[in-house]
Design an enzyme around this catalytic site. Sequence first.
Site, PDB file in Angstrom:
ATOM      1  N   LYS A 127       4.887  -4.501  12.910  1.00 40.68           N
ATOM      2  CA  LYS A 127       3.555  -5.102  12.753  1.00 40.68           C
ATOM      3  C   LYS A 127       3.115  -5.848  14.019  1.00 40.68           C
ATOM      4  CE  LYS A 127       4.788  -9.568  10.710  1.00 40.68           C
ATOM      5  NZ  LYS A 127       4.314 -10.375  11.843  1.00 40.68           N
ATOM      6  N   THR A 128       4.063  -6.536  14.689  1.00 43.27           N
ATOM      7  CA  THR A 128       3.690  -7.266  15.909  1.00 43.27           C
ATOM      8  C   THR A 128       3.212  -6.279  16.976  1.00 43.27           C
ATOM      9  OG1 THR A 128       5.335  -8.961  15.405  1.00 43.27           O
ATOM     10  CG2 THR A 128       4.506  -8.897  17.655  1.00 43.27           C
TER      11      THR A 128
ATOM     12  N   ASP B  34      -2.324 -12.638  11.359  1.00 45.62           N
ATOM     13  CA  ASP B  34      -0.936 -12.228  11.123  1.00 45.62           C
ATOM     14  C   ASP B  34      -0.410 -12.889   9.848  1.00 45.62           C
ATOM     15  OD1 ASP B  34       1.548 -11.096  11.549  1.00 45.62           O
ATOM     16  OD2 ASP B  34       2.183 -12.591  13.014  1.00 45.62           O
ATOM     17  N   GLU B  35       0.537 -12.250   9.180  1.00 42.69           N
ATOM     18  CA  GLU B  35       1.197 -12.795   7.980  1.00 42.69           C
ATOM     19  C   GLU B  35       0.157 -13.250   6.947  1.00 42.69           C
ATOM     20  OE1 GLU B  35       4.209 -12.300   7.677  1.00 42.69           O
ATOM     21  OE2 GLU B  35       5.351 -12.641   9.514  1.00 42.69           O
TER      22      GLU B  35
ATOM     23  N   GLN C  72       6.620  -9.546   0.932  1.00 45.91           N
ATOM     24  CA  GLN C  72       7.316 -10.639   1.614  1.00 45.91           C
ATOM     25  C   GLN C  72       6.560 -11.963   1.478  1.00 45.91           C
ATOM     26  OE1 GLN C  72       9.403  -9.574   5.421  1.00 45.91           O
ATOM     27  NE2 GLN C  72       8.171  -7.708   5.282  1.00 45.91           N
TER      28      GLN C  72
ATOM     29  N   ARG D 112      16.668  -7.971   5.866  1.00 45.99           N
ATOM     30  CA  ARG D 112      17.102  -8.534   7.159  1.00 45.99           C
ATOM     31  C   ARG D 112      18.230  -7.695   7.757  1.00 45.99           C
ATOM     32  NH1 ARG D 112      12.967  -9.993   8.189  1.00 45.99           N
ATOM     33  NH2 ARG D 112      12.446  -8.986   6.209  1.00 45.99           N
TER      34      ARG D 112
END
Length: 788
Positions: free
Chosen positions: A35-36, A227-228, A258, A617
């Site tokens: 995503k970044t 973002d997020e 998330q 993770r």
Amino acid sequence: MDIENLLQELNESQRKAVEYNDGPSLVIAGAGSGKTRVLTYKIAYLLNLGLPPHNILSLTFTNKAAREMKARVGQLMGESVARRLWMGTFHSIFSRILRTEAEKIGFTSNFTIFDSADSRNLIKTIIKEYQLDDKTYKPARIQAMISNAKNALVSPVAYAQSKEMQEYDMKAKIPMVRDIYRSYNARLQASNTMDFDDLLYYTNRLFRDHPEVLKTYQDRFQFILVDEYQDTNFAQYLVVKQLADAHHRVCVVGDDAQSIYSFRGANIDNILNYKSNYPEARIFKLEQNYRSTQNIVNAANSLIKQNKGQIQKNVFSENQVGEKLEVASAFSDFEEGIIVANKIQDLRRSKDSSYSDFVILYRTNAQSRVFEESLRKKNIPYRIYGGLSFYQRKEIKDVIAYFRMVVNPKDEEAFKRIINYPTRGIGNTTVGKIVDTAQLHNLSLWETIGDPLAHNLNVNTGTAKKLNDFHTLIDGFIKELPVASAYELATKIVKESGIAREAYQDQTPEGMSRQENLQELLGGIHEFCESRLEEGEQNIGLIDFLSEVSLLSDQDTDKEVEQEKVTMMTIHASKGLEFKNVFVVGLEEDLFPSSMTKSEPKGLEEERRLFYVAITRAEQFCMLTYAKSRFRNGQTNSCNPSRFLKDIDREFLNANAGVLEGTMGGFSQQTQGNFWDTVRRNREEKEELQEVKRKEESIFERPQIPVSREDKYSKPNFVNARNAEPKTPLTKDIYGIQVGAVIKHERFGIGTVSAIEGDAASRKATVEFENAGVKQLLLKFARFDIIG
């Protein structure tokens, strides 16, 4: 970099998300899907299309994320271009806007910003000025309530006029919150100061009350990126919507799977309802996971599909298939720590891994203790990420200071730490007088308060009584030292000092964490006493425990920065990170999922998302562990495996037969809530405080080890095995155990008896345990069943 070269570095889904800029868009970015990269390349793409950098607004949640994105844009488009972007956290960007427009909302441009500690100190002052009891009006709790109100854009006036809020506060016995909120806000304004929540609150008010200002920034920000987005609260959602209403050129990126921060005010409905708020929005899904093996991704998918409140996606991996997720059950939390430490050692050797490739993830900070101690015993270096090692946490150091004072009343540092904790009206001025008097007469501080009149201590009658009460309290504990076990005396200290009462009055997340840490400390002391007794060691007093724990604390301060270390952290703290090898521990009902979510399906779904975050993770290996028993609330409790283990398809798990028996089914989705729903839930939670109070008292009432260190220990009062008949008569003894017997120990698990020695009173069995190694058990105290 030109457009063609930019796009060639993206996969098809990423490229489509970057290229669409004609209206609102939602990019659902699965774990590890880049995503970044999409955000960074989208900004570069817009710049290549000719959009000036000062017309782009990019909002993040952390300074770290903003710095990383700006650095990547700088690499692609040049640092001078990146510097001109409006890129930063919500708070930093809104602060910049507010400084320019400050006079319109009653401030000047040089306003200062209070951090959390500043805000809490001001609230403390106001509580004192109102002559309120700070044990009832706990500053941390009041601060959290004011913060929640501001993030819901509820002003002091609206708060005071809300019938629901007043009913809740009356029921919670804190009816003055509205007055504290009003005074707090007035004091901030009078001193030209804002707190962090004000940066969101006043930006919304600025845009609401000054449409010409809103239009200025709508015209400036021709494209908005967030973002997020799943972590946005109401205030953040609303200000973004206001800015985007003119042109609708807004792209939000996030993953509903998330969303794990509702306790901070995050509202998952912001992302779930994005299409409702922007009907013309295009949705793009980044579904390829570049981080994890196929088995890890598939296991996580099978888990999260149980949630009903979600945007459907099919995350996949083209990495190697990889190992199945391992599931391990332990007989106790003690054995769980051993299993994890052993597995880390095995994997480090077999995979030639570094310690920094491993992470242990837990639901609550209090769980770290048992893993810290297991790693230490194996000489495995570790670090606590985003927090303190167990014995360095304030509430633990406070209790340990009491222990030190009882063992050594001349310990001046311990004296200073606890003389007014919990608050007993002995301030710094009095302590200064005690120190001066002690130095004058060459005495310890303890000796000085033992007879203040004889030493001419210059304090009034009221203060003298408080000092005498403190001296009497500590002296009473000192008299217990020769006869009480460490566990008995520790529970007495925590209860009678007032530490437990203070801890259990604070129902904020921080307060709950402190409660868990106190329970875990008592559990550790219980384990210390029980282990020593079973091994035939009679030295189980408070001084013996302190001797051991002081060595642990010394190791905590080790500054070997360069050493590779296993990472330990809460799952919340792990979001955005990745590790080759992940251990998710404590997967038990009432721990994970938390008992606080059982009656609220929406909360249960967030717990499942938290588990999803934990699994994703992992890059190559993931182990899930749970204990069948755990020492909590003053007794050893049986535990059921988490219902979430059953949510994962068995084909992706490597578990022994029967390991997952007893797991529970899921719950259905609940309707969405808002701020006032939260108020109602809080009220219901308040009604459960009597149960919390009962738990507070219960942790001191059922010690599971003998409470005296004398002849009581000679009486066998445990083992179920003593009346059992062995299958074959091998060197059978009075306890019904024999060489070759297979036993199930309460804490150490399964083991085989390899030797029995000693007379009846001191009979010991040497047992080779599967995970805990070789132990020598004093049979009259050992807790086990013979199973073969």
